[in-house]
Design a protein around this motif. Structure first.
Motif, PDB file in Angstrom:
ATOM      1  N   SER A  37      -7.206  61.692  53.481  1.00 22.11           N
ATOM      2  CA  SER A  37      -7.524  60.661  54.478  1.00 22.11           C
ATOM      3  C   SER A  37      -8.032  61.285  55.768  1.00 22.11           C
ATOM      4  CB  SER A  37      -6.295  59.805  54.768  1.00 22.11           C
ATOM      5  OG  SER A  37      -5.892  59.115  53.616  1.00 22.11           O
ATOM      6  N   ALA A  40     -11.560  62.458  55.276  1.00 22.67           N
ATOM      7  CA  ALA A  40     -12.470  61.306  55.236  1.00 22.67           C
ATOM      8  C   ALA A  40     -12.769  60.806  56.648  1.00 22.67           C
ATOM      9  CB  ALA A  40     -11.862  60.193  54.389  1.00 22.67           C
ATOM     10  N   ARG A  41     -11.760  60.805  57.519  1.00 21.86           N
ATOM     11  CA  ARG A  41     -11.995  60.379  58.909  1.00 21.86           C
ATOM     12  C   ARG A  41     -12.941  61.329  59.625  1.00 21.86           C
ATOM     13  NH1 ARG A  41      -6.427  59.206  58.913  1.00 21.86           N
ATOM     14  NH2 ARG A  41      -6.016  61.160  59.986  1.00 21.86           N
ATOM     15  N   GLN A  43     -15.304  63.075  58.257  1.00 23.81           N
ATOM     16  CA  GLN A  43     -16.644  62.873  57.708  1.00 23.81           C
ATOM     17  C   GLN A  43     -17.311  61.616  58.252  1.00 23.81           C
ATOM     18  OE1 GLN A  43     -15.857  63.002  53.503  1.00 23.81           O
ATOM     19  NE2 GLN A  43     -16.281  65.191  53.381  1.00 23.81           N
ATOM     20  N   GLU A  44     -16.530  60.679  58.807  1.00 23.85           N
ATOM     21  CA  GLU A  44     -17.097  59.440  59.343  1.00 23.85           C
ATOM     22  C   GLU A  44     -17.732  59.627  60.714  1.00 23.85           C
ATOM     23  OE1 GLU A  44     -13.873  56.682  59.392  1.00 23.85           O
ATOM     24  OE2 GLU A  44     -13.762  56.544  57.214  1.00 23.85           O
ATOM     25  N   ALA A  46     -20.188  60.276  63.556  1.00 21.79           N
ATOM     26  CA  ALA A  46     -21.651  60.254  63.613  1.00 21.79           C
ATOM     27  C   ALA A  46     -22.108  61.542  64.290  1.00 21.79           C
ATOM     28  CB  ALA A  46     -22.123  59.040  64.406  1.00 21.79           C
TER      29      ALA A  46
END
Length: 99
Positions: A37, A40-41, A43-44, A46
Motif C-alpha cells: 500500500s 502504491a501511494r 507511485q501515485e 504526479a
C-alpha cells in the motif's frame, strides 16, 4: 487495492524455502499488505515535471589545485614514534608467517 492473502504469503515462503508458522504467515501478510500500500501511494505522486535526482539539493564538487608544499622529513615524522626501523614505524607483528 486488495489485501495480500495468507495463502499468497505461504506460496512465497515455499518458493523461498522458508518454514513459517501460522502466526508468522498472518503477521507477514498484514505487514506485506502495508508495504504494498505504501509503494502504491508513492507511485501515485504526479512526478512528470520533476526531473530524476539523486539528492534533494544540487551538489557541486569543490576541487582545489594540487600544489607542492613542504612536508615532514622522515626523521621529523618518526621523531615522536615509540619505535622506528629503516625510516619506518616499527609496530608489533599481528599476523603469523602462515597468513
Amino acid at each position: 487495492m486488495s489485501a495480500i492473502t495468507r495463502d499468497e504469503v505461504a506460496h512465497l515462503a515455499r518458493l523461498s524455502r522458508l518454514a513459517l508458522g501460522e502466526d508468522e504467515l498472518q503477521r507477514l501478510a498484514a505487514q506485506l499488505d502495508q508495504i504494498i500500500s505504501a509503494v502504491a501511494r508513492v507511485q501515485e505522486v504526479a512526478a512528470e515535471e520533476i526531473p530524476p535526482t539523486s539528492h534533494a539539493l544540487p551538489l557541486t564538487n569543490v576541487y582545489r589545485p594540487d600544489e607542492v608544499r613542504p612536508s615532514l622529513s622522515p626523521g621529523q615524522a618518526l621523531a615522536g614514534a615509540p619505535a622506528a626501523e629503516e625510516q619506518r614505524f616499527r609496530v608489533p607483528r599481528i599476523l603469523d608467517e602462515e597468513a
